[in-house]
Design a protein around this motif. Sequence first.
Motif, PDB file in Angstrom:
ATOM      1  N   LYS A  15       0.860  -1.179   0.000  1.00  0.00           N
ATOM      2  CA  LYS A  15       0.000   0.000   0.000  1.00  0.00           C
ATOM      3  C   LYS A  15       0.898   1.231   0.000  1.00  0.00           C
ATOM      4  CE  LYS A  15      -3.773  -1.614   2.972  1.00  0.00           C
ATOM      5  NZ  LYS A  15      -4.441  -1.301   4.244  1.00  0.00           N
ATOM      6  N   ALA A  16       0.414   2.302  -0.607  1.00  0.00           N
ATOM      7  CA  ALA A  16       1.143   3.560  -0.540  1.00  0.00           C
ATOM      8  C   ALA A  16       1.268   3.961   0.929  1.00  0.00           C
ATOM      9  CB  ALA A  16       0.418   4.640  -1.329  1.00  0.00           C
ATOM     10  N   PRO A  17       2.460   4.338   1.360  1.00  0.00           N
ATOM     11  CA  PRO A  17       2.670   4.655   2.778  1.00  0.00           C
ATOM     12  C   PRO A  17       2.115   6.038   3.149  1.00  0.00           C
ATOM     13  CG  PRO A  17       4.722   4.881   1.576  1.00  0.00           C
ATOM     14  CD  PRO A  17       3.705   4.362   0.601  1.00  0.00           C
ATOM     15  N   ARG A  18       0.818   6.105   3.312  1.00  0.00           N
ATOM     16  CA  ARG A  18       0.125   7.357   3.607  1.00  0.00           C
ATOM     17  C   ARG A  18      -0.409   7.357   5.035  1.00  0.00           C
ATOM     18  NH1 ARG A  18      -3.250   7.605  -2.051  1.00  0.00           N
ATOM     19  NH2 ARG A  18      -1.431   7.902  -3.403  1.00  0.00           N
ATOM     20  N   ALA A  63      -1.382  -0.475  -4.179  1.00  0.00           N
ATOM     21  CA  ALA A  63      -2.698   0.089  -3.892  1.00  0.00           C
ATOM     22  C   ALA A  63      -2.463   1.423  -3.190  1.00  0.00           C
ATOM     23  CB  ALA A  63      -3.506  -0.846  -2.998  1.00  0.00           C
ATOM     24  N   PRO A  64      -3.307   2.372  -3.412  1.00  0.00           N
ATOM     25  CA  PRO A  64      -4.436   2.398  -4.331  1.00  0.00           C
ATOM     26  C   PRO A  64      -3.985   2.601  -5.777  1.00  0.00           C
ATOM     27  CG  PRO A  64      -4.274   4.507  -3.236  1.00  0.00           C
ATOM     28  CD  PRO A  64      -3.194   3.620  -2.647  1.00  0.00           C
ATOM     29  N   VAL A  65      -4.928   2.441  -6.691  1.00  0.00           N
ATOM     30  CA  VAL A  65      -4.631   2.502  -8.124  1.00  0.00           C
ATOM     31  C   VAL A  65      -3.945   3.815  -8.512  1.00  0.00           C
ATOM     32  CG1 VAL A  65      -5.702   2.572 -10.415  1.00  0.00           C
ATOM     33  CG2 VAL A  65      -6.460   0.899  -8.746  1.00  0.00           C
ATOM     34  N   GLU A  66      -4.385   4.913  -7.924  1.00  0.00           N
ATOM     35  CA  GLU A  66      -3.827   6.216  -8.300  1.00  0.00           C
ATOM     36  C   GLU A  66      -2.416   6.461  -7.758  1.00  0.00           C
ATOM     37  OE1 GLU A  66      -6.198   6.809  -4.535  1.00  0.00           O
ATOM     38  OE2 GLU A  66      -6.627   5.836  -6.438  1.00  0.00           O
ATOM     39  N   ALA A  67      -1.859   5.515  -7.019  1.00  0.00           N
ATOM     40  CA  ALA A  67      -0.519   5.664  -6.447  1.00  0.00           C
ATOM     41  C   ALA A  67       0.587   5.159  -7.363  1.00  0.00           C
ATOM     42  CB  ALA A  67      -0.449   4.963  -5.097  1.00  0.00           C
ATOM     43  N   ARG A  68       0.271   4.788  -8.585  1.00  0.00           N
ATOM     44  CA  ARG A  68       1.276   4.205  -9.488  1.00  0.00           C
ATOM     45  C   ARG A  68       2.551   5.051  -9.565  1.00  0.00           C
ATOM     46  NH1 ARG A  68       1.459   0.363 -13.660  1.00  0.00           N
ATOM     47  NH2 ARG A  68       3.253   0.714 -15.006  1.00  0.00           N
ATOM     48  N   GLY A  69       2.417   6.347  -9.708  1.00  0.00           N
ATOM     49  CA  GLY A  69       3.579   7.224  -9.807  1.00  0.00           C
ATOM     50  C   GLY A  69       4.499   7.132  -8.600  1.00  0.00           C
ATOM     51  N   GLU A  70       3.926   6.999  -7.417  1.00  0.00           N
ATOM     52  CA  GLU A  70       4.731   6.860  -6.201  1.00  0.00           C
ATOM     53  C   GLU A  70       5.588   5.601  -6.259  1.00  0.00           C
ATOM     54  OE1 GLU A  70       2.462   7.429  -2.466  1.00  0.00           O
ATOM     55  OE2 GLU A  70       0.862   8.173  -3.789  1.00  0.00           O
ATOM     56  N   PHE A  71       4.993   4.529  -6.773  1.00  0.00           N
ATOM     57  CA  PHE A  71       5.688   3.250  -6.809  1.00  0.00           C
ATOM     58  C   PHE A  71       6.693   3.167  -7.965  1.00  0.00           C
ATOM     59  CE2 PHE A  71       2.032   2.212  -4.165  1.00  0.00           C
ATOM     60  CZ  PHE A  71       2.692   1.639  -3.088  1.00  0.00           C
ATOM     61  N   GLU A  72       6.474   3.899  -9.034  1.00  0.00           N
ATOM     62  CA  GLU A  72       7.449   3.918 -10.134  1.00  0.00           C
ATOM     63  C   GLU A  72       8.797   4.420  -9.644  1.00  0.00           C
ATOM     64  OE1 GLU A  72       5.434   6.355 -13.023  1.00  0.00           O
ATOM     65  OE2 GLU A  72       4.575   4.601 -14.029  1.00  0.00           O
ATOM     66  N   SER A  73       8.784   5.425  -8.776  1.00  0.00           N
ATOM     67  CA  SER A  73      10.054   5.965  -8.279  1.00  0.00           C
ATOM     68  C   SER A  73      10.668   5.089  -7.193  1.00  0.00           C
ATOM     69  CB  SER A  73       9.857   7.395  -7.759  1.00  0.00           C
ATOM     70  OG  SER A  73       8.964   7.406  -6.666  1.00  0.00           O
ATOM     71  N   VAL A  74       9.850   4.365  -6.461  1.00  0.00           N
ATOM     72  CA  VAL A  74      10.329   3.509  -5.370  1.00  0.00           C
ATOM     73  C   VAL A  74      10.898   2.186  -5.884  1.00  0.00           C
ATOM     74  CG1 VAL A  74       9.540   2.147  -3.386  1.00  0.00           C
ATOM     75  CG2 VAL A  74       8.831   4.512  -3.622  1.00  0.00           C
ATOM     76  N   ALA A  75      10.312   1.672  -6.974  1.00  0.00           N
ATOM     77  CA  ALA A  75      10.679   0.335  -7.449  1.00  0.00           C
ATOM     78  C   ALA A  75      11.033   0.348  -8.940  1.00  0.00           C
ATOM     79  CB  ALA A  75       9.539  -0.629  -7.169  1.00  0.00           C
ATOM     80  N   PRO A  76      12.101   1.067  -9.308  1.00  0.00           N
ATOM     81  CA  PRO A  76      12.483   1.082 -10.726  1.00  0.00           C
ATOM     82  C   PRO A  76      12.888  -0.316 -11.186  1.00  0.00           C
ATOM     83  CG  PRO A  76      14.203   2.091  -9.376  1.00  0.00           C
ATOM     84  CD  PRO A  76      13.028   1.815  -8.479  1.00  0.00           C
ATOM     85  N   GLY A  77      12.474  -0.670 -12.377  1.00  0.00           N
ATOM     86  CA  GLY A  77      12.793  -1.985 -12.911  1.00  0.00           C
ATOM     87  C   GLY A  77      11.804  -3.070 -12.528  1.00  0.00           C
ATOM     88  N   ALA A  79       8.023  -4.741 -12.498  1.00  0.00           N
ATOM     89  CA  ALA A  79       6.733  -4.691 -13.166  1.00  0.00           C
ATOM     90  C   ALA A  79       5.744  -4.160 -12.131  1.00  0.00           C
ATOM     91  CB  ALA A  79       6.324  -6.084 -13.633  1.00  0.00           C
ATOM     92  N   LEU A  80       4.881  -3.248 -12.512  1.00  0.00           N
ATOM     93  CA  LEU A  80       3.904  -2.675 -11.592  1.00  0.00           C
ATOM     94  C   LEU A  80       2.503  -3.126 -11.986  1.00  0.00           C
ATOM     95  CD1 LEU A  80       5.223   0.984 -11.255  1.00  0.00           C
ATOM     96  CD2 LEU A  80       5.572  -0.914  -9.692  1.00  0.00           C
ATOM     97  N   LEU A  81       1.786  -3.668 -11.018  1.00  0.00           N
ATOM     98  CA  LEU A  81       0.420  -4.123 -11.235  1.00  0.00           C
ATOM     99  C   LEU A  81      -0.453  -3.554 -10.123  1.00  0.00           C
ATOM    100  CD1 LEU A  81       1.128  -7.896 -11.979  1.00  0.00           C
ATOM    101  CD2 LEU A  81       0.619  -6.101 -13.654  1.00  0.00           C
ATOM    102  N   ALA A  82      -1.557  -2.940 -10.490  1.00  0.00           N
ATOM    103  CA  ALA A  82      -2.494  -2.435  -9.490  1.00  0.00           C
ATOM    104  C   ALA A  82      -3.215  -3.607  -8.836  1.00  0.00           C
ATOM    105  CB  ALA A  82      -3.500  -1.493 -10.140  1.00  0.00           C
ATOM    106  N   GLN A  83      -3.366  -3.555  -7.525  1.00  0.00           N
ATOM    107  CA  GLN A  83      -4.127  -4.580  -6.819  1.00  0.00           C
ATOM    108  C   GLN A  83      -5.603  -4.426  -7.167  1.00  0.00           C
ATOM    109  OE1 GLN A  83      -3.405  -4.956  -2.590  1.00  0.00           O
ATOM    110  NE2 GLN A  83      -1.258  -4.358  -2.842  1.00  0.00           N
ATOM    111  N   GLN A  84      -6.261  -5.558  -7.384  1.00  0.00           N
ATOM    112  CA  GLN A  84      -7.693  -5.562  -7.695  1.00  0.00           C
ATOM    113  C   GLN A  84      -8.365  -6.682  -6.923  1.00  0.00           C
ATOM    114  OE1 GLN A  84      -8.583  -5.438 -11.922  1.00  0.00           O
ATOM    115  NE2 GLN A  84      -6.515  -4.694 -12.317  1.00  0.00           N
TER     116      GLN A  84
END
Length: 125
Positions: A15-18, A63-77, A79-84
């Motif tokens: 989860k995004a650390p919010r 998660a959440p879906v709109e947090a993709r950008g946060e995770f792109e910078s945290v986990a370069p390289g 594969a990113l998949l939104a939890q559903q």
Amino acid sequence: MVLADQPVGLAIMAKAPRAGAVKTRLCPPLRPPEAAELARCFLLDAVELAAGVVGVRPVLAYAPVEARGEFESVAPGFALLAQQGEDLGARQARLISEVLSLGHQAVLVIGTDSPTLLASASTRR
């Protein structure tokens, strides 16, 4: 189906650390910003550990879906998949299905709450 470069997908569920959204069971004694910082540290540790595992493709299920950008910078390289899914079991089942559909023969799913997982586990071949 095109086979993936690595036979195993190693997926981290995160989860995004919010503040107010993560580690709420630790409040108190922690305040929401402290709990979010702890979650961020666990996430960074899990990403570092997964990135060092030989012979797997690292995947981050976020998660959440709109947090993709946060995770792109945290986990370069990664594969990113939104939890559903409606609950944890449904999200895990969907994640496994998605990683297998990428061409992997197997999937390992971990969370970010394993701070005592030995770093040496990431160097096994």
